[in-house]
Design a protein around this motif. Structure first.
Motif, PDB file in Angstrom:
ATOM      1  N   ALA A 160       0.793  -1.192   0.047  1.00 53.33           N
ATOM      2  CA  ALA A 160       0.110  -0.016  -0.121  1.00 53.33           C
ATOM      3  C   ALA A 160       1.027   1.258   0.032  1.00 53.33           C
ATOM      4  O   ALA A 160       0.629   2.424  -0.598  1.00 53.33           O
ATOM      5  CB  ALA A 160      -0.772  -0.030   1.247  1.00 53.33           C
ATOM      6  N   LEU A 161       2.154   1.220   0.652  1.00 56.66           N
ATOM      7  CA  LEU A 161       2.786   2.402   0.719  1.00 56.66           C
ATOM      8  C   LEU A 161       3.659   2.717  -0.667  1.00 56.66           C
ATOM      9  O   LEU A 161       3.563   3.612  -1.081  1.00 56.66           O
ATOM     10  CB  LEU A 161       4.111   2.179   1.773  1.00 56.66           C
ATOM     11  N   ALA A 162       3.947   1.655  -1.002  1.00 58.33           N
ATOM     12  CA  ALA A 162       4.547   1.673  -2.665  1.00 58.33           C
ATOM     13  C   ALA A 162       3.526   2.199  -3.717  1.00 58.33           C
ATOM     14  O   ALA A 162       3.708   3.215  -4.306  1.00 58.33           O
ATOM     15  CB  ALA A 162       4.775   0.370  -3.017  1.00 58.33           C
ATOM     16  N   GLN A 163       2.106   1.655  -3.350  1.00 61.06           N
ATOM     17  CA  GLN A 163       0.962   2.417  -4.579  1.00 61.06           C
ATOM     18  C   GLN A 163       0.860   3.824  -3.960  1.00 61.06           C
ATOM     19  O   GLN A 163       0.650   4.611  -5.112  1.00 61.06           O
ATOM     20  CB  GLN A 163      -0.190   1.681  -4.072  1.00 61.06           C
ATOM     21  N   ASP A 164       0.821   4.370  -2.937  1.00 59.01           N
ATOM     22  CA  ASP A 164       0.778   5.596  -2.647  1.00 59.01           C
ATOM     23  C   ASP A 164       2.074   6.325  -2.878  1.00 59.01           C
ATOM     24  O   ASP A 164       1.746   7.702  -3.428  1.00 59.01           O
ATOM     25  CB  ASP A 164       0.479   5.751  -0.915  1.00 59.01           C
ATOM     26  N   GLN A 165       2.945   5.788  -2.835  1.00 57.13           N
ATOM     27  CA  GLN A 165       4.105   6.708  -3.344  1.00 57.13           C
ATOM     28  C   GLN A 165       4.194   6.947  -4.872  1.00 57.13           C
ATOM     29  O   GLN A 165       4.452   8.004  -5.476  1.00 57.13           O
ATOM     30  CB  GLN A 165       5.335   5.875  -3.099  1.00 57.13           C
TER      31      GLN A 165
END
Length: 228
Positions: A160-165
Motif C-alpha cells: 500500500a505504501l508503494a502504491q501511494d508513493q
C-alpha cells in the motif's frame, strides 16, 4: 385559648428536642453534659467538612481542566523508501506542532514521544521531546525529526505504501504519546495519559520521495484529536 392535643404534642416534642440538643435537660448530670459537648463537637465537625467539600467543588467548577489544543503546522518528508522484497520502510521527516493550554491552570509535560504511523502501524521509532511546563494560554512550538531506518512492516502495508508513493499522495498520522500533570498553585495532580493524533496528507514531487527530491509540505494546518 386552648390548642388541639396533636398541635400541643408537636410543640412539646419540638421543645423537648431543643432542650436535649442544648443540654438544658441535663441538670447536674455530668454524663449528660459530656454527651452534650460531643453533640456540639460533632455538629461543628460536620459543618466544617461540608464547607470544605463545597469550597473544593466551587474551585473545581472554576478551574476544571480541559484538553490542551494541538495543531500540526507543518510536515515534510526528506527521504522515503519502501523495500518490497523485505517489506522494510525507511523514512526521514520533520513535523512542527503547536500546542496551546486553554486552562486557567498550568500543565507539566513530563513525557512527550512523537512517531509516525501508516494505517495504524508505527513506521518510525518514537522521538522524545524534552519535558516542559506550559502556563495559562501559552502557545509552544516544537519541530522534531522522525527517522526510521529499515522498519519492518506487514506485507500488505509495504504494498500500500508503494502504491501511494507511485500515486504521489500519502496519508500519514503523526501521533503523540505522553504523560502530563495539572498544576494549581502549589498543588500538582497525578500523571495523566496524553494521546494525540494528527492527520498529514503529503504529495510527492513526480511520484517520488527520495533524498534528491523531497516531498512537498502538506497544504494546510491539521487539527489534531486529543485524549487525556
Amino acid at each position: 385559648m386552648t390548642c388541639k392535643s396533636s398541635a400541643c404534642g408537636h410543640h412539646r416534642g419540638w421543645r423537648k428536642w431543643c432542650m436535649w440538643w442544648k443540654g438544658d435537660d441535663c441538670g447536674h448530670d455530668c454524663g449528660c453534659e459530656e454527651s452534650h459537648r460531643w453533640r456540639i463537637f460533632f455538629a461543628w465537625f460536620l459543618a466544617l467538612n461540608i464547607l470544605i467539600v463545597l469550597i473544593i467543588f466551587v474551585i473545581w467548577l472554576a478551574l476544571r481542566p480541559t484538553k490542551p489544543k494541538f495543531n500540526l503546522q507543518n510536515a515534510t518528508i526528506f527521504s522515503f523508501n519502501v523495500s518490497s522484497p523485505g517489506n522494510l520502510v525507511s523514512t526521514t521527516l520533520q513535523v512542527t506542532f503547536s500546542t496551546r493550554n486553554p486552562n486557567r491552570i498550568g500543565i507539566y509535560y513530563d513525557q512527550v514521544d512523537v512517531f509516525a504511523s501508516y494505517k495504524y502501524e508505527q513506521i518510525t521509532p518514537a522521538t522524545a521531546v524534552p519535558p516542559f511546563y506550559q502556563g495559562h494560554n501559552d502557545v509552544d512550538l516544537w519541530s522534531p525529526f522522525l527517522c526510521g531506518v529499515t522498519v519492518p512492516v506487514a506485507p500488505y502495508l509495504a504494498e500500500a505504501l508503494a502504491q501511494d508513493q507511485s500515486s504521489g499522495l500519502l496519508l500519514l498520522h503523526v501521533k503523540i504519546d505522553g504523560r502530563i500533570r495539572w498544576k494549581v498553585g502549589s498543588w500538582t495532580s497525578g500523571r495523566r495519559h496524553l494521546f494525540v493524533t494528527c492527520p498529514a496528507v503529503l504529495s510527492f514531487q513526480s511520484g517520488k520521495g527520495d533524498s534528491d527530491q523531497p516531498a512537498i509540505k502538506f497544504q494546510q494546518i491539521s487539527t489534531c484529536t486529543v485524549d487525556v
